[in-house]
Design a protein around this motif. Structure first.
Motif, PDB file in Angstrom:
ATOM      1  N   ALA A  16      46.592  42.789  29.697  1.00 12.93           N
ATOM      2  CA  ALA A  16      45.568  41.597  29.820  1.00 12.93           C
ATOM      3  C   ALA A  16      46.635  40.220  30.546  1.00 12.93           C
ATOM      4  O   ALA A  16      46.289  39.902  31.495  1.00 12.93           O
ATOM      5  CB  ALA A  16      45.444  40.931  28.632  1.00 12.93           C
TER       6      ALA A  16
ATOM      7  N   ASP B  49      46.534  41.105  34.642  1.00 13.52           N
ATOM      8  CA  ASP B  49      45.082  41.139  35.155  1.00 13.52           C
ATOM      9  C   ASP B  49      44.929  40.811  36.164  1.00 13.52           C
ATOM     10  O   ASP B  49      44.984  39.257  36.018  1.00 13.52           O
ATOM     11  CB  ASP B  49      44.032  40.911  33.556  1.00 13.52           C
ATOM     12  CG  ASP B  49      42.569  41.144  34.393  1.00 13.52           C
ATOM     13  OD1 ASP B  49      42.477  41.662  35.553  1.00 13.52           O
ATOM     14  OD2 ASP B  49      41.629  41.444  33.240  1.00 13.52           O
TER      15      ASP B  49
ATOM     16  N   ARG C  71      43.901  49.988  33.405  1.00 16.14           N
ATOM     17  CA  ARG C  71      43.053  48.586  33.548  1.00 16.14           C
ATOM     18  C   ARG C  71      42.114  49.334  34.670  1.00 16.14           C
ATOM     19  O   ARG C  71      40.856  48.545  35.129  1.00 16.14           O
ATOM     20  CB  ARG C  71      43.835  47.342  34.087  1.00 16.14           C
ATOM     21  CG  ARG C  71      43.052  45.876  34.009  1.00 16.14           C
ATOM     22  CD  ARG C  71      44.339  44.729  33.993  1.00 16.14           C
ATOM     23  NE  ARG C  71      45.309  45.069  34.580  1.00 16.14           N
ATOM     24  CZ  ARG C  71      46.110  45.335  34.908  1.00 16.14           C
ATOM     25  NH1 ARG C  71      46.947  45.217  33.627  1.00 16.14           N
ATOM     26  NH2 ARG C  71      47.499  45.339  36.199  1.00 16.14           N
TER      27      ARG C  71
ATOM     28  N   VAL D   1      39.993  41.090  26.696  1.00 15.67           N
ATOM     29  CA  VAL D   1      41.070  41.139  25.118  1.00 15.67           C
ATOM     30  C   VAL D   1      40.440  39.569  24.672  1.00 15.67           C
ATOM     31  O   VAL D   1      40.773  39.130  23.233  1.00 15.67           O
ATOM     32  CB  VAL D   1      42.047  40.804  25.270  1.00 15.67           C
ATOM     33  CG1 VAL D   1      43.190  40.171  25.192  1.00 15.67           C
ATOM     34  CG2 VAL D   1      42.447  42.480  25.440  1.00 15.67           C
TER      35      VAL D   1
ATOM     36  N   GLY E   9      41.475  44.888  29.889  1.00 18.38           N
ATOM     37  CA  GLY E   9      41.843  43.318  30.449  1.00 18.38           C
ATOM     38  C   GLY E   9      41.555  41.713  30.277  1.00 18.38           C
ATOM     39  O   GLY E   9      41.357  41.734  28.329  1.00 18.38           O
ATOM     40  N   HIS E  10      41.896  41.218  30.634  1.00 18.72           N
ATOM     41  CA  HIS E  10      42.348  39.505  30.217  1.00 18.72           C
ATOM     42  C   HIS E  10      40.940  39.475  29.416  1.00 18.72           C
ATOM     43  O   HIS E  10      40.419  38.325  28.342  1.00 18.72           O
ATOM     44  CB  HIS E  10      42.501  38.578  31.482  1.00 18.72           C
ATOM     45  CG  HIS E  10      43.280  37.562  30.336  1.00 18.72           C
ATOM     46  ND1 HIS E  10      42.289  36.187  30.246  1.00 18.72           N
ATOM     47  CD2 HIS E  10      44.432  37.211  30.126  1.00 18.72           C
ATOM     48  CE1 HIS E  10      43.027  35.502  29.332  1.00 18.72           C
ATOM     49  NE2 HIS E  10      44.437  35.858  29.286  1.00 18.72           N
TER      50      HIS E  10
ATOM     51  N   ARG F 147      42.540  37.902  36.386  1.00 13.41           N
ATOM     52  CA  ARG F 147      42.723  36.487  35.486  1.00 13.41           C
ATOM     53  C   ARG F 147      43.880  35.312  36.574  1.00 13.41           C
ATOM     54  O   ARG F 147      44.441  34.274  36.683  1.00 13.41           O
ATOM     55  CB  ARG F 147      43.120  36.339  34.167  1.00 13.41           C
ATOM     56  CG  ARG F 147      43.755  34.674  33.214  1.00 13.41           C
ATOM     57  CD  ARG F 147      42.753  34.056  33.449  1.00 13.41           C
ATOM     58  NE  ARG F 147      42.980  33.670  32.545  1.00 13.41           N
ATOM     59  CZ  ARG F 147      43.852  32.180  32.539  1.00 13.41           C
ATOM     60  NH1 ARG F 147      44.655  32.200  33.692  1.00 13.41           N
ATOM     61  NH2 ARG F 147      43.665  31.569  31.958  1.00 13.41           N
TER      62      ARG F 147
END
Length: 419
Positions: free
Chosen positions: A335, A338, A33, A63, A59-60, A341
């Motif tokens: 994700a 992350d 990540r 995704v 990564g969020h 986020r």
């Protein structure tokens, strides 16, 4: 899988899920990540260097983008298939390829319209007393033992019995349902056994489940029993394009994915509580925190770690060029940790307000059973906190845990507690 080494080309070595630590893949996720969040694994020499590139998204934001972008779908645009089941296993291939989770519109839209209402939040609220009864019946014998195996004793039968009741099938057959479901997942998930023997066993399981649900659906054509099977039988009359195969496949899918994800969620939540007795005590003192706690268990260690999409058109993701026909592997477990986020994402915080995250997916394939899974986890964990000796204040049980080698349905396959 330890911290990835640099390859000869200077970048990180290709990501390989088979080398991850099943109990704790998160340090490796974090590495990718931070260093290569849209990570390409090119076709191998064995594939003739001509197959699709596989992209791993860590990564969020990326995704979430793929989950909600109609430019990515469940079926490969080059082969038209979503599931790599060899053609020789006819029933297995037919059943799995008709699972709702593997369909794209318009078939997905039509089928989901009939499946979603009995699983929506209002319907689940009405089911909660029955769910509580099932949980209490299963916990009762465990409360009298100092040695328990939680997966087979509670985490697996609990959601299976709930789904069986929802469908309207024989709850007493749950051991058979689980055996057949595991045979299907052994060949169709990421458990690694793609041998002819495993595929043949999965094909037989698919045939047996298909025959069972065909018989049950036929019975509902002349008798509405007020269950989900009756609703599906009526849907076939109202909507003739719905084939019997799609309906029986949906029943198999609900029975398998509908219980295995909750089994993993409950097992991993119990492990988190055993490691954090102060959190267990807080939840026991204030059960009203359970809904938010379940959401945090889902975020912190989700029962589905990876899912697949295919690029239906060229796209740019974080500056990388993804081509039509490429395979995109969404690493949900990464994700959901992350830091872009979720602040302090490694910490389990049952007071966290995460908003809508990707543990159940997003977009048109958002998990149709999400409300039911949340209710099962809230009720089941509440019952275990109240009754299970290993979770009582001051308990220091010996824990033995084994994980199935699967990143789609991720969680303990065995969780033994003693002392």
């Amino acid at each position: 899988m330890n911290a990835p080494r640099a390859s000869r080309g200077g970048g990180a070595e290709p990501f390989d899920p088979a080398r991850l630590d099943l109990a704790d893949p998160y340090p490796v996720y974090r590495h990718y990540r931070e260093t290569d969040p849209v990570h390409a694994v090119r076709p191998s020499r064995a594939e003739g260097r001509t197959g699709p590139t596989t992209w791993y998204l860590f990564g969020h934001a990326e995704v979430a983008r793929v989950l909600t972008d109609r430019g990515f779908g469940r079926a490969s645009p080059s082969t038209g298939g979503a599931v790599p089941i060899p053609e020789g296993y006819v029933t297995l291939r037919r059943i799995v390829e008709n699972w709702l989770v593997f369909l794209d519109p318009p078939r997905h839209t039509r089928l989901r319209a009939h499946v979603a209402p009995p699983l929506a939040a209002p319907a689940v609220r009405a089911l909660r007393p029955r769910v509580r009864d099932i949980a209490e019946e299963l916990v009762r014998p465990l409360a009298r033992r100092t040695e328990v195996e939680l997966v087979e004793g509670f985490a697996a039968p609990f959601p299976l019995l709930v789904v069986a009741g929802l469908l309207g099938v024989e709850a007493g057959r749950w051991p058979w349902f689980r055996t057949e479901a595991l045979a299907l997942q052994q060949a169709g998930g990421t458990r690694g056994d793609r041998s002819p023997a495993a595929l043949a066993r999965a094909d037989r399981a698919a045939a047996e489940l298909d025959a069972y649900f065909r018989e049950e659906l036929a019975a509902r054509c002349t008798e509405d029993r007020g269950d989900l099977l009756s609703a599906l039988a009526a849907a076939a009359v109202e909507d003739p394009p719905l084939e019997t195969t799609a309906l029986t496949s949906t029943c198999v899918h609900l029975l398998t994915a509908g219980h295995e994800t909750t089994t993993g969620l409950i097992g991993k939540a119990v492990l988190a509580l055993l490691a954090r007795p102060e959190v267990a005590e807080e939840l026991r003192a204030d059960p009203a925190l359970l809904p938010k706690a379940v959401d945090e268990f889902l975020r912190h260690d989700p029962p589905v770690q990876m899912i697949t999409r295919w690029a239906h058109e060229d796209a740019a993701l974080a500056g990388r060029s993804v081509r039509r026909g490429d395979r995109v592997q969404l690493v949900l477990g990464s994700a959901l940790r992350d830091p872009a986020r979720f602040p302090d994402p490694e910490r389990l915080d049952i007071h966290r307000d995460s908003g809508r995250h990707v543990a159940f997916g997003l977009g048109i394939h958002y998990c149709v059973g999400a409300a039911l899974a949340r209710a099962e986890a809230e009720i089941g964990l509440g019952m275990l906190l109240d009754r299970l000796p290993a979770l009582r204040p001051g308990a220091r049980p010996r824990v033995e845990v084994e994980y199935a080698p699967d990143w789609v349905f991720h969680g303990p396959s065995r969780l033994a507690l003693s002392g």
